[in-house]
Motif scaffolding. Structure first.
Motif, PDB file in Angstrom:
ATOM      1  N   ALA A  50       0.834  -1.205   0.000  1.00 28.62           N
ATOM      2  CA  ALA A  50       0.000   0.000   0.000  1.00 28.62           C
ATOM      3  C   ALA A  50       0.872   1.260   0.000  1.00 28.62           C
ATOM      4  O   ALA A  50       0.561   2.241  -0.679  1.00 28.62           O
ATOM      5  CB  ALA A  50      -0.931   0.000   1.210  1.00 28.62           C
ATOM      6  N   ALA A  51       1.983   1.234   0.723  1.00 32.34           N
ATOM      7  CA  ALA A  51       2.890   2.388   0.749  1.00 32.34           C
ATOM      8  C   ALA A  51       3.509   2.596  -0.629  1.00 32.34           C
ATOM      9  O   ALA A  51       3.614   3.738  -1.101  1.00 32.34           O
ATOM     10  CB  ALA A  51       3.981   2.180   1.798  1.00 32.34           C
ATOM     11  N   ARG A  52       3.907   1.501  -1.293  1.00 34.42           N
ATOM     12  CA  ARG A  52       4.465   1.634  -2.648  1.00 34.42           C
ATOM     13  C   ARG A  52       3.426   2.204  -3.607  1.00 34.42           C
ATOM     14  O   ARG A  52       3.726   3.071  -4.431  1.00 34.42           O
ATOM     15  CB  ARG A  52       4.959   0.280  -3.154  1.00 34.42           C
ATOM     16  N   MET A  53       2.188   1.727  -3.502  1.00 35.26           N
ATOM     17  CA  MET A  53       1.127   2.225  -4.385  1.00 35.26           C
ATOM     18  C   MET A  53       0.849   3.701  -4.101  1.00 35.26           C
ATOM     19  O   MET A  53       0.624   4.485  -5.035  1.00 35.26           O
ATOM     20  CB  MET A  53      -0.140   1.387  -4.198  1.00 35.26           C
ATOM     21  N   ALA A  54       0.872   4.093  -2.830  1.00 34.03           N
ATOM     22  CA  ALA A  54       0.646   5.498  -2.483  1.00 34.03           C
ATOM     23  C   ALA A  54       1.769   6.379  -3.033  1.00 34.03           C
ATOM     24  O   ALA A  54       1.511   7.485  -3.530  1.00 34.03           O
ATOM     25  CB  ALA A  54       0.546   5.651  -0.965  1.00 34.03           C
ATOM     26  N   GLU A  55       3.004   5.912  -2.969  1.00 32.93           N
ATOM     27  CA  GLU A  55       4.119   6.676  -3.522  1.00 32.93           C
ATOM     28  C   GLU A  55       3.969   6.841  -5.023  1.00 32.93           C
ATOM     29  O   GLU A  55       4.196   7.931  -5.569  1.00 32.93           O
ATOM     30  CB  GLU A  55       5.445   5.994  -3.195  1.00 32.93           C
ATOM     31  N   MET A  58       1.338   9.342  -5.702  1.00 29.31           N
ATOM     32  CA  MET A  58       1.814  10.684  -5.391  1.00 29.31           C
ATOM     33  C   MET A  58       2.679  11.218  -6.536  1.00 29.31           C
ATOM     34  O   MET A  58       2.578  12.391  -6.903  1.00 29.31           O
ATOM     35  CB  MET A  58       2.621  10.663  -4.086  1.00 29.31           C
ATOM     36  N   VAL A  59       3.502  10.356  -7.121  1.00 31.56           N
ATOM     37  CA  VAL A  59       4.335  10.780  -8.251  1.00 31.56           C
ATOM     38  C   VAL A  59       3.450  11.165  -9.433  1.00 31.56           C
ATOM     39  O   VAL A  59       3.663  12.197 -10.080  1.00 31.56           O
ATOM     40  CB  VAL A  59       5.330   9.660  -8.628  1.00 31.56           C
ATOM     41  N   ARG A  60       2.434  10.332  -9.716  1.00 31.65           N
ATOM     42  CA  ARG A  60       1.513  10.643 -10.820  1.00 31.65           C
ATOM     43  C   ARG A  60       0.751  11.931 -10.545  1.00 31.65           C
ATOM     44  O   ARG A  60       0.560  12.754 -11.443  1.00 31.65           O
ATOM     45  CB  ARG A  60       0.534   9.483 -11.039  1.00 31.65           C
ATOM     46  N   LEU A  61       0.317  12.131  -9.305  1.00 31.70           N
ATOM     47  CA  LEU A  61      -0.408  13.347  -8.936  1.00 31.70           C
ATOM     48  C   LEU A  61       0.483  14.579  -9.086  1.00 31.70           C
ATOM     49  O   LEU A  61       0.049  15.617  -9.589  1.00 31.70           O
ATOM     50  CB  LEU A  61      -0.928  13.233  -7.501  1.00 31.70           C
ATOM     51  N   ARG A  62       1.730  14.471  -8.665  1.00 27.71           N
ATOM     52  CA  ARG A  62       2.664  15.586  -8.794  1.00 27.71           C
ATOM     53  C   ARG A  62       2.882  15.925 -10.275  1.00 27.71           C
ATOM     54  O   ARG A  62       2.907  17.099 -10.657  1.00 27.71           O
ATOM     55  CB  ARG A  62       3.990  15.243  -8.128  1.00 27.71           C
ATOM     56  N   ALA A  63       3.029  14.900 -11.114  1.00 23.27           N
ATOM     57  CA  ALA A  63       3.222  15.141 -12.549  1.00 23.27           C
ATOM     58  C   ALA A  63       1.983  15.803 -13.148  1.00 23.27           C
ATOM     59  O   ALA A  63       2.094  16.730 -13.960  1.00 23.27           O
ATOM     60  CB  ALA A  63       3.520  13.824 -13.263  1.00 23.27           C
ATOM     61  N   SER A  64       0.808  15.356 -12.742  1.00 27.52           N
ATOM     62  CA  SER A  64      -0.432  15.969 -13.239  1.00 27.52           C
ATOM     63  C   SER A  64      -0.539  17.420 -12.799  1.00 27.52           C
ATOM     64  O   SER A  64      -0.951  18.287 -13.577  1.00 27.52           O
ATOM     65  CB  SER A  64      -1.646  15.192 -12.732  1.00 27.52           C
TER      66      SER A  64
END
Length: 143
Positions: A50-55, A58-64
């Motif tokens: 779950a932590a890996r998926m959240a990271e 977060m990377v995808r959200l930051r890029a968006s």
């Protein structure tokens, strides 16, 4: 065997008998701990996944967010010259409206005295001619 030995052996036997229920309880508790340990390890693996998926999210959200920020900046840069052009047109329209209002006020006393056809006012630009045409069409439509 002497009596003392018999007493000591009997006491040892009683203590061993008393220790058996404690040993059984300890064995059950250890079995539960082992079961809980495997469940805990499974939970820990699930938590790390779950932590890996959240990271990754977060990377995808930051890029968006960065992409959206760039798009907003581009659109703002495109809109600024348009805003300036509109501001200039509004200022010219206000000046023309003031001028037209002055001409209308000046023409009212003349119109009340002698009814005759209005003479076209020489206009300076195409914008002034278009504005006057739009006003006269609006006045005709209102009647």
């Amino acid at each position: 065997m002497t009596m003392l030995e018999w007493v000591l052996q009997l006491a040892l036997l009683l203590m061993l008998g008393a220790a058996i229920p404690f040993a059984l309880r300890l064995e059950r508790a250890l079995r539960e701990i082992r079961a809980d340990r495997s469940a805990l390890e499974g939970s820990a693996q699930g938590l790390s996944e779950a932590a890996r998926m959240a990271e990754a999210a977060m990377v995808r959200l930051r890029a968006s967010a960065e992409l959206a920020g760039r798009q907003v900046a581009e659109r703002t840069a495109t809109a600024e010259p348009l805003r300036d052009d509109l501001r200039y047109l509004v200022e010219r329209a206000e000046a023309l409206a003031d001028r037209l209002e002055g001409l209308v006020r000046a023409g009212r006393p003349i119109a009340n005295e002698t009814p005759r056809p209005a003479e076209p006012v020489p206009l300076q630009s195409q914008a002034e001619r278009d504005l006057l045409r739009a006003i006269t069409l609006g006045a005709r439509a209102a009647r």
